[in-house]
Design an enzyme around this catalytic site. Sequence first.
Site, PDB file in Angstrom:
ATOM      1  CG  ASN A   1      10.354 -13.381   9.801  1.00  0.00           C
ATOM      2  OD1 ASN A   1      10.715 -14.406  10.322  1.00  0.00           O
ATOM      3  ND2 ASN A   1       9.669 -13.273   8.763  1.00  0.00           N
TER       4      ASN A   1
ATOM      5  CE1 TYR B   1      -4.318  -3.575  10.797  1.00  0.00           C
ATOM      6  CE2 TYR B   1      -6.125  -3.025  12.123  1.00  0.00           C
ATOM      7  CZ  TYR B   1      -4.846  -2.607  11.588  1.00  0.00           C
ATOM      8  OH  TYR B   1      -4.024  -1.555  12.043  1.00  0.00           O
TER       9      TYR B   1
ATOM     10  NE  ARG C   1      -6.417   4.176   6.698  1.00  0.00           N
ATOM     11  CZ  ARG C   1      -5.014   3.945   7.134  1.00  0.00           C
ATOM     12  NH1 ARG C   1      -4.735   3.806   8.583  1.00  0.00           N
ATOM     13  NH2 ARG C   1      -3.915   3.955   6.592  1.00  0.00           N
TER      14      ARG C   1
ATOM     15  CB  THR D   1      -0.855   0.141   1.309  1.00  0.00           C
ATOM     16  OG1 THR D   1      -0.159  -0.123   2.311  1.00  0.00           O
ATOM     17  CG2 THR D   1      -1.930  -0.997   1.366  1.00  0.00           C
TER      18      THR D   1
ATOM     19  CE1 TYR E   1       9.500 -14.399  19.377  1.00  0.00           C
ATOM     20  CE2 TYR E   1      11.427 -13.778  19.137  1.00  0.00           C
ATOM     21  CZ  TYR E   1      10.664 -14.669  18.688  1.00  0.00           C
ATOM     22  OH  TYR E   1      10.697 -15.500  17.537  1.00  0.00           O
TER      23      TYR E   1
ATOM     24  CE  LYS F   1      -1.435  -4.145  13.047  1.00  0.00           C
ATOM     25  NZ  LYS F   1       0.037  -3.369  12.915  1.00  0.00           N
TER      26      LYS F   1
HETATM   27  P1  NAD Z   1      -0.288   1.996   5.134  1.00  0.00           P
HETATM   28  O1  NAD Z   1      -1.003   1.231   4.451  1.00  0.00           O
HETATM   29  O2  NAD Z   1      -0.373   3.601   4.680  1.00  0.00           O
HETATM   30  O3  NAD Z   1       1.414   1.752   5.416  1.00  0.00           O
HETATM   31  C1  NAD Z   1       1.775   0.303   5.646  1.00  0.00           C
HETATM   32  C2  NAD Z   1       2.973   0.145   5.248  1.00  0.00           C
HETATM   33  O4  NAD Z   1       3.379  -1.241   5.102  1.00  0.00           O
HETATM   34  C3  NAD Z   1       2.893   0.369   3.430  1.00  0.00           C
HETATM   35  O5  NAD Z   1       3.907   1.009   3.163  1.00  0.00           O
HETATM   36  C4  NAD Z   1       2.791  -1.290   2.968  1.00  0.00           C
HETATM   37  O6  NAD Z   1       3.329  -1.374   1.551  1.00  0.00           O
HETATM   38  C5  NAD Z   1       3.758  -1.821   3.905  1.00  0.00           C
HETATM   39  N1  NAD Z   1       3.581  -3.312   4.053  1.00  0.00           N
HETATM   40  C6  NAD Z   1       2.414  -3.997   4.189  1.00  0.00           C
HETATM   41  N2  NAD Z   1       2.657  -5.300   4.272  1.00  0.00           N
HETATM   42  C7  NAD Z   1       3.885  -5.460   4.236  1.00  0.00           C
HETATM   43  C8  NAD Z   1       4.739  -6.618   4.323  1.00  0.00           C
HETATM   44  N3  NAD Z   1       4.314  -7.891   4.558  1.00  0.00           N
HETATM   45  N4  NAD Z   1       6.231  -6.366   4.173  1.00  0.00           N
HETATM   46  C9  NAD Z   1       6.649  -5.104   3.985  1.00  0.00           C
HETATM   47  N5  NAD Z   1       5.987  -4.084   4.009  1.00  0.00           N
HETATM   48  C10 NAD Z   1       4.657  -4.089   4.200  1.00  0.00           C
HETATM   49  O7  NAD Z   1      -0.859   2.247   6.788  1.00  0.00           O
HETATM   50  P2  NAD Z   1      -0.484   3.288   8.067  1.00  0.00           P
HETATM   51  O8  NAD Z   1      -1.692   3.913   8.130  1.00  0.00           O
HETATM   52  O9  NAD Z   1       0.641   4.051   7.695  1.00  0.00           O
HETATM   53  O10 NAD Z   1      -0.160   2.101   9.053  1.00  0.00           O
HETATM   54  C11 NAD Z   1       1.052   2.040   9.528  1.00  0.00           C
HETATM   55  C12 NAD Z   1       0.952   0.951  10.632  1.00  0.00           C
HETATM   56  O11 NAD Z   1       0.330   1.678  11.798  1.00  0.00           O
HETATM   57  C13 NAD Z   1       0.443  -0.439  10.400  1.00  0.00           C
HETATM   58  O12 NAD Z   1       0.952  -1.410  11.302  1.00  0.00           O
HETATM   59  C14 NAD Z   1      -0.907  -0.243  11.106  1.00  0.00           C
HETATM   60  O13 NAD Z   1      -1.449  -1.283  11.252  1.00  0.00           O
HETATM   61  C15 NAD Z   1      -0.724   0.840  12.351  1.00  0.00           C
HETATM   62  N6  NAD Z   1      -2.228   1.704  12.591  1.00  0.00           N
HETATM   63  C16 NAD Z   1      -2.436   2.616  11.971  1.00  0.00           C
HETATM   64  C17 NAD Z   1      -3.539   3.395  12.238  1.00  0.00           C
HETATM   65  C18 NAD Z   1      -4.039   4.692  11.462  1.00  0.00           C
HETATM   66  O14 NAD Z   1      -4.857   5.203  11.911  1.00  0.00           O
HETATM   67  N7  NAD Z   1      -3.114   5.056  10.412  1.00  0.00           N
HETATM   68  C19 NAD Z   1      -4.126   2.930  13.381  1.00  0.00           C
HETATM   69  C20 NAD Z   1      -3.903   1.759  14.007  1.00  0.00           C
HETATM   70  C21 NAD Z   1      -2.684   1.205  13.689  1.00  0.00           C
HETATM   71  N1  UDP Z   2     -16.801   5.165   6.989  1.00  0.00           N
HETATM   72  C1  UDP Z   2     -17.713   5.444   6.452  1.00  0.00           C
HETATM   73  N2  UDP Z   2     -17.707   5.771   5.136  1.00  0.00           N
HETATM   74  C2  UDP Z   2     -16.705   5.619   4.572  1.00  0.00           C
HETATM   75  C3  UDP Z   2     -15.539   5.041   5.188  1.00  0.00           C
HETATM   76  C4  UDP Z   2     -15.758   4.681   6.688  1.00  0.00           C
HETATM   77  O1  UDP Z   2     -18.910   5.896   7.299  1.00  0.00           O
HETATM   78  O2  UDP Z   2     -16.345   6.008   3.180  1.00  0.00           O
HETATM   79  C5  UDP Z   2     -17.115   4.589   8.712  1.00  0.00           C
HETATM   80  C6  UDP Z   2     -16.583   3.138   8.920  1.00  0.00           C
HETATM   81  O3  UDP Z   2     -17.647   2.293   8.869  1.00  0.00           O
HETATM   82  C7  UDP Z   2     -16.253   3.109  10.539  1.00  0.00           C
HETATM   83  C8  UDP Z   2     -15.620   4.557  10.497  1.00  0.00           C
HETATM   84  O4  UDP Z   2     -16.125   5.407   9.373  1.00  0.00           O
HETATM   85  O5  UDP Z   2     -17.418   3.088  11.280  1.00  0.00           O
HETATM   86  C9  UDP Z   2     -14.194   4.683  10.590  1.00  0.00           C
HETATM   87  O6  UDP Z   2     -13.632   3.829   9.389  1.00  0.00           O
HETATM   88  P1  UDP Z   2     -12.209   3.622   8.791  1.00  0.00           P
HETATM   89  O7  UDP Z   2     -12.182   2.481   7.892  1.00  0.00           O
HETATM   90  O8  UDP Z   2     -11.525   5.024   8.764  1.00  0.00           O
HETATM   91  O9  UDP Z   2     -11.299   2.983  10.219  1.00  0.00           O
HETATM   92  P2  UDP Z   2     -11.722   1.855  11.400  1.00  0.00           P
HETATM   93  O10 UDP Z   2     -13.331   1.484  11.255  1.00  0.00           O
HETATM   94  O11 UDP Z   2     -10.728   0.856  11.339  1.00  0.00           O
HETATM   95  O12 UDP Z   2     -11.769   2.699  12.566  1.00  0.00           O
END
Ligand code: NAD
Ligand code: UDP
Length: 315
Positions: free
Chosen positions: A99, A145, A186, A37, A159, A149
């Site tokens: 890993n 997911y 999102r 992504t 670990y 997690k």
């Molecule tokens: P994102 O999708 O923009 O970034 C995820 C990155 O991980 C991407 O660059 C993707 O290419 C890389 N990736 C995915 N699978 C991989 C793999 N197997 N090997 C190597 N690279 C891989 O999402 P983000 O919002 O930047 O999220 C980053 C981290 O934070 C994630 O672990 C996510 O679960 C966590 N997180 C984010 C949010 C949020 O609101 N943004 C909330 C809770 C947790």
């Molecule tokens: N959501 C929505 N319309 C959209 C995308 C998301 O109403 O086009 C809602 C979704 O159902 C959730 C909230 O917004 O209740 C947050 O969604 P998101 O995918 O950003 O994150 P998460 O559900 O993982 O918190």
Amino acid sequence: MRRKRILITGGAGFLGSHLCDKLIESADIICLDSFFTGTKSNVAHLLSSPHFELIRHDIVRPILLEVDQVYNFASPASPVHYQYNPIKTVKTNVIGTMNMLGLARRVRARILQASTSEVYGDPIEHPQKETYWGNVNPIGIRSCYDEGKRVAETLMMDYHRQNRVDIRIVRIFNTYGPRMAVNDGRVVSNFVLQALRNEPITLFGEGLQTRSFCYVSDLLEGIVRLMNTDGLTGPVNIGNPAEMTVRELAELIIEMTGSRSPLVHRDLPSDDPTQRRPDITLAKEKLDWEPKVTLREGLARTIDYFEKLLSEAAV
Ligand code: NAD
Ligand code: UDP
């Protein structure tokens, strides 16, 4: 003093690329990404720096790198992306985290795991404290997911207990900002893009479910403090406690963009949590951290970013 060498997995993604920007000021960065992504364009401005290296690699396969710290951010984060290939999502979070823990153990690096508020599932306790064990459906469409997690957290703790690996766990609550992918799905990026294009804004269900939105710079400040604070192995919530309904978010974005978009309803996906708000007492006490950017300020910066992106795409 020698600059630290820091590995950021998922470093070309939304959060990871901002973390590269923040840490390169004082450290040498190895950004590792499979580009599932994330994109090269998120880190293109860093490629010429002598303090930056980019590696295309999937964390499901082992790798050995000599580093001082690891931020394990690799994992799809949006429901659309993590449900695209759910088995791969589990592998990334379970085998991938194992890993990275193996690497940290071998080279004695400190490792921080990007966990999530999703470990609380559809929470019955509100707001959510780190002591809450959660309410997760183990067999639903979000489980790859949420449970992935949760196992990642289990592995971190085991670990630590079994091999004395120096660990940190952050539970990230909904975070938004520039560099969210256009196809991310999102809620913030969806609504901003829909508003800017004057397309219908898609409220899932009645839009009465709540979330609490944190701006990316606030989140990363908390995470870097956590990484560099001693004596905090257990999970720490980082997020903005300002809670609102999804409908209120849509209305605010319409107002701020001056959009003509109507609100439309779509089916609520199964297991979509009805409420979510972090209790950040622990982060306040132990990290002296709290969010500073208001939703209006953060949204204004995010809207600017997507506006520019759309105008460039139109050329
Ligand atoms: P994102 O999708 O923009 O970034 C995820 C990155 O991980 C991407 O660059 C993707 O290419 C890389 N990736 C995915 N699978 C991989 C793999 N197997 N090997 C190597 N690279 C891989 O999402 P983000 O919002 O930047 O999220 C980053 C981290 O934070 C994630 O672990 C996510 O679960 C966590 N997180 C984010 C949010 C949020 O609101 N943004 C909330 C809770 C947790
Ligand atoms: N959501 C929505 N319309 C959209 C995308 C998301 O109403 O086009 C809602 C979704 O159902 C959730 C909230 O917004 O209740 C947050 O969604 P998101 O995918 O950003 O994150 P998460 O559900 O993982 O918190």
